[in-house]
Design a protein around this motif. Structure first.
Motif, PDB file in Angstrom:
ATOM      1  N   ASP A   1      51.000  -0.392  30.623  1.00 60.49           N
ATOM      2  CA  ASP A   1      51.032   0.961  30.063  1.00 60.49           C
ATOM      3  C   ASP A   1      50.890   0.881  28.544  1.00 60.49           C
ATOM      4  OD1 ASP A   1      51.495   2.178  32.569  1.00 60.49           O
ATOM      5  OD2 ASP A   1      53.637   1.747  32.399  1.00 60.49           O
ATOM      6  N   LEU A   2      50.189   1.858  27.959  1.00 65.67           N
ATOM      7  CA  LEU A   2      49.991   1.895  26.512  1.00 65.67           C
ATOM      8  C   LEU A   2      50.933   2.895  25.863  1.00 65.67           C
ATOM      9  CD1 LEU A   2      46.122   1.728  26.066  1.00 65.67           C
ATOM     10  CD2 LEU A   2      47.766  -0.113  26.315  1.00 65.67           C
ATOM     11  N   PHE A   3      51.363   2.542  24.643  1.00 63.62           N
ATOM     12  CA  PHE A   3      52.279   3.377  23.873  1.00 63.62           C
ATOM     13  C   PHE A   3      51.798   3.431  22.433  1.00 63.62           C
ATOM     14  CE2 PHE A   3      54.601   1.535  27.365  1.00 63.62           C
ATOM     15  CZ  PHE A   3      55.295   2.615  27.884  1.00 63.62           C
ATOM     16  N   VAL A   4      51.478   4.622  21.961  1.00 61.27           N
ATOM     17  CA  VAL A   4      51.066   4.811  20.574  1.00 61.27           C
ATOM     18  C   VAL A   4      52.331   4.974  19.749  1.00 61.27           C
ATOM     19  CG1 VAL A   4      49.776   6.263  18.973  1.00 61.27           C
ATOM     20  CG2 VAL A   4      48.902   5.860  21.293  1.00 61.27           C
ATOM     21  N   ILE A   5      52.541   4.055  18.809  1.00 59.27           N
ATOM     22  CA  ILE A   5      53.779   4.079  18.041  1.00 59.27           C
ATOM     23  C   ILE A   5      53.582   4.588  16.620  1.00 59.27           C
ATOM     24  CG2 ILE A   5      54.915   2.294  19.390  1.00 59.27           C
ATOM     25  CD1 ILE A   5      54.155   0.367  17.036  1.00 59.27           C
TER      26      ILE A   5
END
Length: 103
Positions: free
Chosen positions: A85-89
């Motif tokens: 899963d991708l997470f934009v921080i």
């Protein structure tokens, strides 16, 4: 912050408090949840993710749709967890024209 929280709710910013220098400045402090054992996403993963959110790639790390322009969406600011899963921080977001933000 509001745009980020609407668009990337999995890494929503939460207000924590204020800091600053007495008599000179006041700065807000925000936190985000920790993404454990994360690694930087690849540019292909980022491009695919942003496309799935309805954004068109303008140039490397820059995406837009009819409402928003999102930039600095690069591997250093997008994490992949052990499930993929991708997470934009950390991304920069500007609104284009008049936009209705639903909360």
């Amino acid at each position: 912050m509001l745009c980020h929280n609407i668009l990337f709710y999995d890494t929503a910013y939460e207000f924590y408090g204020f800091t600053g220098f007495e008599g000179r400045s006041v700065m807000p402090i925000f936190t985000q949840k920790l993404i454990k054992d994360a690694t930087p996403a690849t540019t292909i993963e980022i491009d695919t993710y942003m496309s799935a959110l309805g954004f068109n790639k303008m140039e490397e790390g820059v995406f837009s749709n009819h409402e928003m322009r999102v930039w600095d969406v690069l591997p250093r600011n997008v994490l992949r967890d052990h499930d993929g899963d991708l997470f934009v921080i950390d991304a920069e977001i500007t609104l284009m024209g008049v936009v209705k933000l639903d909360f």
